[in-house]
Design an enzyme around this catalytic site. Structure first.
Site, PDB file in Angstrom:
ATOM      1  N   LYS A   6      -4.556   0.026 -10.132  1.00  0.00           N
ATOM      2  CA  LYS A   6      -5.090  -0.453  -8.865  1.00  0.00           C
ATOM      3  C   LYS A   6      -3.978  -0.928  -7.942  1.00  0.00           C
ATOM      4  O   LYS A   6      -2.894  -1.299  -8.375  1.00  0.00           O
ATOM      5  CB  LYS A   6      -6.086  -1.595  -9.098  1.00  0.00           C
ATOM      6  CG  LYS A   6      -5.428  -2.901  -9.515  1.00  0.00           C
ATOM      7  CD  LYS A   6      -6.435  -4.017  -9.575  1.00  0.00           C
ATOM      8  CE  LYS A   6      -5.763  -5.372  -9.770  1.00  0.00           C
ATOM      9  NZ  LYS A   6      -4.975  -5.793  -8.569  1.00  0.00           N
ATOM     10  N   HIS A  52     -11.960  -8.508  -6.373  1.00  0.00           N
ATOM     11  CA  HIS A  52     -10.753  -9.336  -6.528  1.00  0.00           C
ATOM     12  C   HIS A  52     -11.041 -10.749  -6.030  1.00  0.00           C
ATOM     13  O   HIS A  52     -11.739 -10.925  -5.029  1.00  0.00           O
ATOM     14  CB  HIS A  52      -9.587  -8.722  -5.740  1.00  0.00           C
ATOM     15  CG  HIS A  52      -8.273  -9.351  -6.063  1.00  0.00           C
ATOM     16  ND1 HIS A  52      -7.899 -10.572  -5.546  1.00  0.00           N
ATOM     17  CD2 HIS A  52      -7.262  -8.947  -6.872  1.00  0.00           C
ATOM     18  CE1 HIS A  52      -6.698 -10.887  -6.019  1.00  0.00           C
ATOM     19  NE2 HIS A  52      -6.293  -9.933  -6.825  1.00  0.00           N
ATOM     20  N   LYS A 109       2.880  -3.032  -7.600  1.00  0.00           N
ATOM     21  CA  LYS A 109       3.614  -4.093  -6.916  1.00  0.00           C
ATOM     22  C   LYS A 109       5.090  -3.900  -7.193  1.00  0.00           C
ATOM     23  O   LYS A 109       5.445  -3.094  -8.047  1.00  0.00           O
ATOM     24  CB  LYS A 109       3.134  -5.478  -7.375  1.00  0.00           C
ATOM     25  CG  LYS A 109       3.216  -5.709  -8.894  1.00  0.00           C
ATOM     26  CD  LYS A 109       2.800  -7.090  -9.315  1.00  0.00           C
ATOM     27  CE  LYS A 109       1.328  -7.369  -9.186  1.00  0.00           C
ATOM     28  NZ  LYS A 109       0.898  -8.709  -9.608  1.00  0.00           N
ATOM     29  N   ASP A 168      -2.198  -3.682  -5.792  1.00  0.00           N
ATOM     30  CA  ASP A 168      -2.174  -5.128  -5.741  1.00  0.00           C
ATOM     31  C   ASP A 168      -2.992  -5.541  -4.517  1.00  0.00           C
ATOM     32  O   ASP A 168      -3.025  -4.822  -3.512  1.00  0.00           O
ATOM     33  CB  ASP A 168      -0.739  -5.640  -5.616  1.00  0.00           C
ATOM     34  CG  ASP A 168      -0.669  -7.143  -5.728  1.00  0.00           C
ATOM     35  OD1 ASP A 168      -1.078  -7.672  -6.765  1.00  0.00           O
ATOM     36  OD2 ASP A 168      -0.208  -7.786  -4.758  1.00  0.00           O
TER      37      ASP A 168
END
Length: 386
Positions: free
Chosen positions: A175, A266, A150, A177
């Site tokens: 990973k 998520h 990010k 975002d």
């Protein structure tokens, strides 16, 4: 003259096996018990009790109250069982039985599941689980480290450079975002190619086995193609937001032998399922048991004390859901995150122990500091904890 319809039962053979769900019910004893009876009807036959035929439909297809008792924290708990046949051998219909129409009614919360082998036979669950993911990453005992690429708006090249610095510092799981999709400033294909190459370059320099996990949450007809592209270009796993794609879409990815990659769930778009204590689903059920049933190898959720409102007990409930006995289903990793920083690491280790993936995102990007050096401090904190 009104002609009565004669209803005939199916001759389909029934196993007599049942799965059960514990529901929390709001109200006094009479009100709560009426809710339990209503659940039995609404989630199965969906007709008034007076229209339920005698015989197999009433004795087996109709939901059955197995127990009903007062709760110490108010309200009542009812364990209701259902015939395994009405789940139809599919996760989608299973979820419909679990909490379909009653999700539209107030004062009912699904707390946890008890599943027989007949259900677990067609739900394969996690491909890797905790032990398999440890083997995949070459980390046999220590807590695993995770971060997120990010902010949104960086180019694919900028994200790749950040991924390289994270991997150079020893973060095992890098990973996307969850907000990274296929935006023009960082197209999915470009991002996957460049970030994977960057992490692999860092691995050659450090000798570690860090992986890049792209977000494949996408329109339904694009999910599998993105997952295959990620696999072909060396991604080390897949990030899925099942609240957006559906839990069964995540299951399809987990079950696909041509992919055979770890799945990270998520929680985006799932918050309202758990936020009210008297409706929706429990944290343990949604982020623990259901994520596991749908094939996640790791479940991401907001840690207590971060920028979201989950409590310590709710987070530990999720952990219970990731590891409680569920037949042959593997236990999966809890991944607490959401505004965490390095100074929270000792507290997180005290709460979760060593079978955890610690997710710190922006907390590793301190202004004026080298990202790789900050990541090395993160690793040192873990190593010094024993």
């Amino acid at each position: 003259m009104v002609r009565m319809v004669r209803l005939s039962e199916s001759s389909f053979p029934l196993s007599r096996e049942r799965f059960s769900v514990v529901y929390r019910l709001v109200g006094d004893e009479r009100t709560a018990y009426e809710k339990a009876r209503d659940i039995c009807l609404e989630q199965t036959v969906e007709v008034p009790d007076t229209l339920v035929p005698e015989g197999m439909i009433r004795s087996h297809i109709l939901g059955q109250i197995q127990s009903f008792e007062a709760r110490g924290d108010g309200g009542y708990s009812a364990r209701i069982s259902y015939a395994v046949e009405i789940a139809g051998g599919a996760l989608t219909q299973f979820l419909n039985v679990l909490f379909g129409n009653i999700s539209l009614k107030a004062g009912i919360r699904a707390e946890w599941l008890d599943l027989p082998d007949a259900i677990l036979h067609w739900c394969k669950g996690p491909r890797f689980g905790r032990s398999g993911l440890r083997g995949f990453l070459g980390v046999p005992q220590a807590p695993l480290l995770c971060t997120a690429l990010k902010p949104l708006g960086l180019s694919a090249e900028g994200l790749a450079e950040l991924a390289y610095r994270f991997a150079l510092g020893g973060i095992e799981i890098i990973k996307d975002d969850h907000g990274l999709a296929d935006q023009g400033f960082a197209r999915f294909h470009d991002r996957v190619r460049l970030c994977t190459q960057a992490v692999q370059r860092a691995n050659r320099e450090t000798g570690l086995q860090c992986v890049y996990i792209p977000n494949v949450t996408a329109p339904f007809d694009e999910i599998r193609a993105r997952a295959r592209f990620a696999k072909e270009h060396g991604a080390g796993g897949l990030l899925v937001a099942p609240g957006l794609t559906g839990l069964d879409a995540m299951r399809c990815l987990a079950d696909d032998d041509s992919l055979a990659l770890p799945i990270f769930a998520h929680p985006a778009f799932q918050g309202t399922y758990v936020l009210h204590p008297s409706s929706g689903l429990s944290h343990q059920l949604l982020f623990g048991q259901l994520a596991r049933l749908a094939g996640a190898d790791a479940t991401i959720y907001p840690n207590f004390g971060g920028r979201f409102g989950f409590t310590r007990d709710e987070c530990l409930g999720i952990v219970r859901g990731t590891e409680m006995p569920m037949g042959s289903l593997k236990s999966i990793f809890p991944v607490p995150g959401g505004g965490m920083s390095l100074d929270r690491v000792p507290e997180m280790l005290a709460a979760y122990g060593r079978d955890v993936i610690l997710l710190i995102g922006a907390g590793l990007m301190t202004p004026g500091s080298d990202v790789a050096d900050t990541c090395r401090r993160f690793r040192a904190l873990i190593e010094s904890s024993g």
